[in-house]
Design a protein around this motif. Structure first.
Motif, PDB file in Angstrom:
ATOM      1  N   TYR B 230       0.835  -1.209   0.000  1.00  0.00           N
ATOM      2  CA  TYR B 230       0.000   0.000   0.000  1.00  0.00           C
ATOM      3  C   TYR B 230       0.867   1.256   0.000  1.00  0.00           C
ATOM      4  CZ  TYR B 230      -2.868   3.709   2.007  1.00  0.00           C
ATOM      5  OH  TYR B 230      -3.468   4.905   2.257  1.00  0.00           O
ATOM      6  N   ARG B 231       1.898   1.232   0.834  1.00  0.00           N
ATOM      7  CA  ARG B 231       2.784   2.392   0.891  1.00  0.00           C
ATOM      8  C   ARG B 231       3.435   2.655  -0.468  1.00  0.00           C
ATOM      9  NH1 ARG B 231       2.128   5.295   5.440  1.00  0.00           N
ATOM     10  NH2 ARG B 231       2.516   4.138   7.351  1.00  0.00           N
ATOM     11  N   GLU B 232       3.730   1.549  -1.150  1.00  0.00           N
ATOM     12  CA  GLU B 232       4.452   1.693  -2.403  1.00  0.00           C
ATOM     13  C   GLU B 232       3.537   2.070  -3.561  1.00  0.00           C
ATOM     14  OE1 GLU B 232       7.309  -1.352  -4.593  1.00  0.00           O
ATOM     15  OE2 GLU B 232       7.564  -1.333  -2.416  1.00  0.00           O
ATOM     16  N   THR B 233       2.339   1.472  -3.589  1.00  0.00           N
ATOM     17  CA  THR B 233       1.491   1.628  -4.775  1.00  0.00           C
ATOM     18  C   THR B 233       0.209   2.399  -4.515  1.00  0.00           C
ATOM     19  OG1 THR B 233       0.200  -0.357  -4.325  1.00  0.00           O
ATOM     20  CG2 THR B 233       2.255  -0.663  -5.540  1.00  0.00           C
ATOM     21  N   GLY B 234      -0.185   2.538  -3.258  1.00  0.00           N
ATOM     22  CA  GLY B 234      -1.443   3.203  -2.950  1.00  0.00           C
ATOM     23  C   GLY B 234      -2.654   2.297  -3.070  1.00  0.00           C
ATOM     24  N   ARG B 235      -2.443   1.035  -3.373  1.00  0.00           N
ATOM     25  CA  ARG B 235      -3.575   0.113  -3.526  1.00  0.00           C
ATOM     26  C   ARG B 235      -3.783  -0.684  -2.243  1.00  0.00           C
ATOM     27  NH1 ARG B 235      -5.244  -4.701  -6.157  1.00  0.00           N
ATOM     28  NH2 ARG B 235      -3.181  -5.512  -6.621  1.00  0.00           N
TER      29      ARG B 235
END
Lengths: 529, 304
Positions: B230-235
């Motif tokens: 999530y931190r990396e992609t926002g998903r």
């Protein structure tokens, strides 16, 4: 696959809010039986005192019980009782018999562990989870461990002559682990055949009083353990008493230095376990999530009132951002609150005085330009509280990176190479504890060799075991507690002064003549080597 | 939708290593949270809505699935409890389940891709996913190819999951790692990342056919993988522990893991599910105990 998100969340923040709040889960204190006031415990009896001082609950500021203040005369009585007990019974009791008493004390602590845990949390402010799962089990474990050593001293310290006890030990302990420190001091002293005058800290005397009741009930010969209460003057009276043979102190470096001066030139033995500024070194190849857990356990355990706390985090540049982000997340889930709530992670600061010291140093940190992070938390109105805190943008010369804060405050600095990490970790007046986080075993060993630190943890932190020696280098003190090493400060061992004889007449075949040190040992080995 | 890496040149990203001892310690620390009174009631009710009420037996019949759907709609006819998140069945039962949850919020989940072993050609697995999608499944639980993963063919795992994700269309894709066969937490962490890279909406621990199934530490490791992703992609990828969770108490502990690892946004049936067949009745027993102060007999509860 479904198109659940309309657009990726750009903030990418995690929200640790009030969705599904935990209800209060208070540990009942009903089974703690406590009188209104207690005096010193001397010669197997509790004595009335002239003056009493309150022991308060730091979470509520209410008085729990009053405790009799000792003075020079009381200390003198205690030392006399210890001397009499030493000479009349304890010194000559076989190790096997001493072991039975020590073992019995351990058993009784286990039986009453819930009462001890609750009282420890009430008197000192530590979360019940810690007193229940760490302090009290370790207390019992220390008594069990040293009960095992009592009849094996000759095997622990082989050589010509038997190890002998010293006599009367004056032991002064701090307020951060009140009962555990009492156990660290008492168990090896009793196992080695010494008698004791113990002084608990003035803010946390109550579990030691309960321990005195256990000692009474266990039938330990009167005078073997004596407990007196008060602040520095009482400690000083013990240290200076002419009939004390050994002083063991755990506490601040400042007081430790003072004691060492007091004892200079006397023949009293001394061990000191003093302050620390532990470095936790986190390499980029570390298991990051577990390292973050370890950092949190390293500094926020017991509100940071831990001499071996990992109060400096040295993190490798390449993962610094990720690690501080994860630290922020973890701090947001730490629960600061009443020590007797089973879900509390961080309890009350031990005393008003300590709270003021933490506040002062944190203010200095901000003034010196470091960046402070504190999660939002609702602190109770009464009592002494400080939220978990860490500083980034800290340099080696900041006071918060040098001074022991003894509170839930971490300073984070970055490093680039292993050499730099070692140099910084060692750049302190202290040398008590350090942690290394890396997935590479070889790195753990090479870095630990380079650190000047009494305790080094690899991929973990704040792990204690009675079999493992604990103690410091430099201004963190000297002497070791725990394990076989923990016996040495309480024993006169003939082999310590015994040296292999170098033939003086130049003839290698000449047998060594009897030496004074061999005479000093009651039972020289027949072969004379 | 963020862009996924093309499968042809997919290289699995470096994921942090996992220290087994410390991961277990952290999980057991969180398991010691004390959930009482109103927090317990609220947690139990939430768990009902997060339940994938499951029957995955060779002997399943339309009648059994009908009964399961009834239980899913009204877990306790005497009380006004919420309905469960989904019913989870084998592909041939999808039409039956579809019919009996019509008009409710309950989703129909189907396993597919040659569950539980995944031992079939990719074409056949993809085809099965398409079939259950067309039969009306809202959620599709697929398994990864453990053979490919354990032999180090990470690109192939990614390619296959991507194909299954493609085939699932609008249905929610839950990717089962079968952690009991992956053996190490490092492998679980990497497999989680590959599944998320390939488009999983949920990652799921187990089929329930292999032991050990879901455990607290495995779930923690997967939740941490979700957080990093999530931190990396926002998903925001969801999590589903499944298999062996039969009692309310451990189920509440899983909820604690989610709350303290991923936070509020995951405390919803859209992002957290538990796959279980017998858990529901224990949730009801505990709710009844909180209501009346007494445990009542199981004979007052209908079978799933």
């Amino acid at each position: 696959m479904a198109e659940l998100e309309a657009a990726p969340d750009t903030a990418r923040e995690l929200l640790f809010g009030d969705e599904w709040e935990y209800a209060p889960a208070p540990q009942s204190a009903d089974h703690v039986r406590l009188a209104d006031r207690y005096g010193s415990f001397i010669d197997g009896e509790f004595r009335e005192a002239d003056d009493y001082f309150p022991s308060i609950n730091p979470a509520t500021e209410e008085t729990i019980a009053e405790v009799g203040l000792a003075n020079e005369a009381v200390v003198d009585d205690a030392v006399h009782a210890a001397r009499n007990a030493y000479e009349s019974t304890w010194r000559d009791l076989p190790g096997k018999e001493r072991a039975k008493y020590i073992y019995r004390i351990g058993r009784m602590i286990k039986e009453k562990s819930r009462e001890f845990a609750v009282l420890e949390s009430m008197d000192g402010g530590k979360p019940i989870r810690e007193s229940r799962d760490m302090d009290i089990p370790l207390v019992a474990a220390h008594f069990f461990h040293y009960a095992g050593w009592a009849d094996k001293l000759e095997y622990a310290l082989p050589g010509p002559g038997r190890p002998r006890s010293l006599g009367v030990c004056g032991q002064i302990i701090p307020w951060n682990f009140p009962l555990l420190m009492a156990a660290w001091k008492l168990a090896p002293a009793l196992a080695t055949g010494n008698t004791v005058v113990l002084k608990p800290a003035e803010t946390t005397p109550l579990t030691a009083i309960k321990l005195a009741e256990v000692i009474q009930e266990a039938g330990l010969p009167p005078g073997v353990v004596n407990i007196v209460h008060g602040a520095g003057e009482v400690g000083s009276a013990i240290v200076e008493h002419p009939d004390v043979d050994k002083v063991a102190f755990t506490g601040s470096t400042e007081v430790g230095k003072h004691i060492q001066k007091q004892l200079a030139g006397s023949k009293k033995r001394l061990t000191l376990e003093l302050g620390g500024k532990g470095a936790n070194i986190l390499f980029e190849d570390a298991p990051i999530d577990q390292a973050v857990k370890g950092i949190v356990d390293g500094i926020y355990f017991n509100q940071g009132h831990v001499c071996c706390a990992g109060s400096r985090l040295l993190v490798q540049e390449s993962v610094a951002e990720e690690v501080t982000q994860k630290l922020r997340d973890r701090l947001s889930t730490l629960r600061v609150g009443h020590p007797l709530d089973k879900n509390t992670d961080i309890g009350a600061i031990n005393s008003k005085q300590q709270l003021e010291k933490i506040r002062r140093l944190v203010d200095i940190g901000e003034q010196e330009g470091a960046d402070k992070f504190q999660p939002e938390c609702d602190l109770p109105e009464n009592g002494f509280w400080f939220p978990p805190t860490f500083f980034t943008n800290v340099t080696q010369s900041h006071r918060i990176a040098q001074e022991e804060i003894f509170g839930p405050v971490l300073s984070v600095t970055t490093f680039r190479t292993p050499e730099e990490a070692v140099e910084r970790a060692n750049n302190t007046e202290y040398g008590l504890a350090a942690g290394i986080w890396s997935d590479k075993g070889s790195k753990l060993f090479s870095i630990s060799q380079a650190l000047k630190s009494g305790v080094i943890w690899g991929n973990t932190y704040n792990k204690f075991d009675p079999a493992s020696p604990f103690g410091g280098y430099k201004e963190s003190g000297f002497g070791r507690e725990g394990g076989k090493h923990g016996l040495l400060p309480y024993l006169e061992h003939p082999s310590q002064s015994w040296q292999p004889q170098t033939p003086t007449n130049g003839s290698p075949s000449t047998k060594p003549e009897s030496s004074t040190s061999v005479e000093a040992s009651p039972e020289p080995k027949a072969d004379g080597t | 939708m963020q862009q996924r890496p093309r499968t042809a040149d997919y290289r699995p990203p470096q994921v942090p290593s996992v220290d087994e001892v410390a991961a277990k310690e952290r999980a057991s620390r969180l398991a010691s949270r004390s959930i009482k009174q109103e927090a317990k009631v609220e947690g139990l009710l939430r768990l009902i809505t997060m339940l994938d009420l499951t029957t995955l037996e060779g002997a399943d019949t339309p009648g059994k699935v009908t009964s399961l759907c009834q239980k899913a709609r009204t877990p306790d006819p005497d009380r006004d409890y919420p309905s469960v998140g989904a019913v989870c069945v084998y592909p041939p039962m999808v039409p039956v389940a579809r019919e009996h949850v019509a008009g409710t919020d309950i989703n129909v989940a189907s396993v597919a891709s040659y569950f539980p072993s995944g031992q079939a050609a990719l074409d056949e697995r993809v085809e099965e996913v398409e079939r259950v999608r067309d039969a009306g499944a809202d959620e599709i639980d697929v398994v990864i190819n453990r053979n490919a993963f354990l032999s180090g063919e990470y690109g192939r795992v990614h390619r296959e999951v991507s194909a299954l994700a493609e085939a699932s269309g609008d249905a929610h894709l839950k990717v089962i790692l079968e952690t009991g066969e992956l053996a190490t937490y490092d492998a679980v962490r990497l497999a989680s990342r590959i599944a998320m890279d390939a488009g999983a909406d949920f990652i799921k621990t187990s089929t329930g056919k292999v032991k050990p199934a879901a455990t607290m530490p495995v779930t923690l490791v997967m939740l941490e993988a979700i957080r990093d992703f999530y931190r990396e992609t926002g998903r925001k990828v969801g999590m589903k522990p499944a298999g062996g969770i039969r009692k309310a108490k451990p189920a509440l502990r899983y909820l604690v893991l989610v709350k303290e690892t991923l936070g509020d946004d995951w405390l919803t049936p859209e992002r957290f599910r538990i796959g279980a067949s017998s858990l529901l009745n224990d949730l009801l027993i505990q709710l009844e105990k909180e209501r009346t102060g007494r445990y009542h007999s199981k004979r007052y509860l209908s079978l799933g």
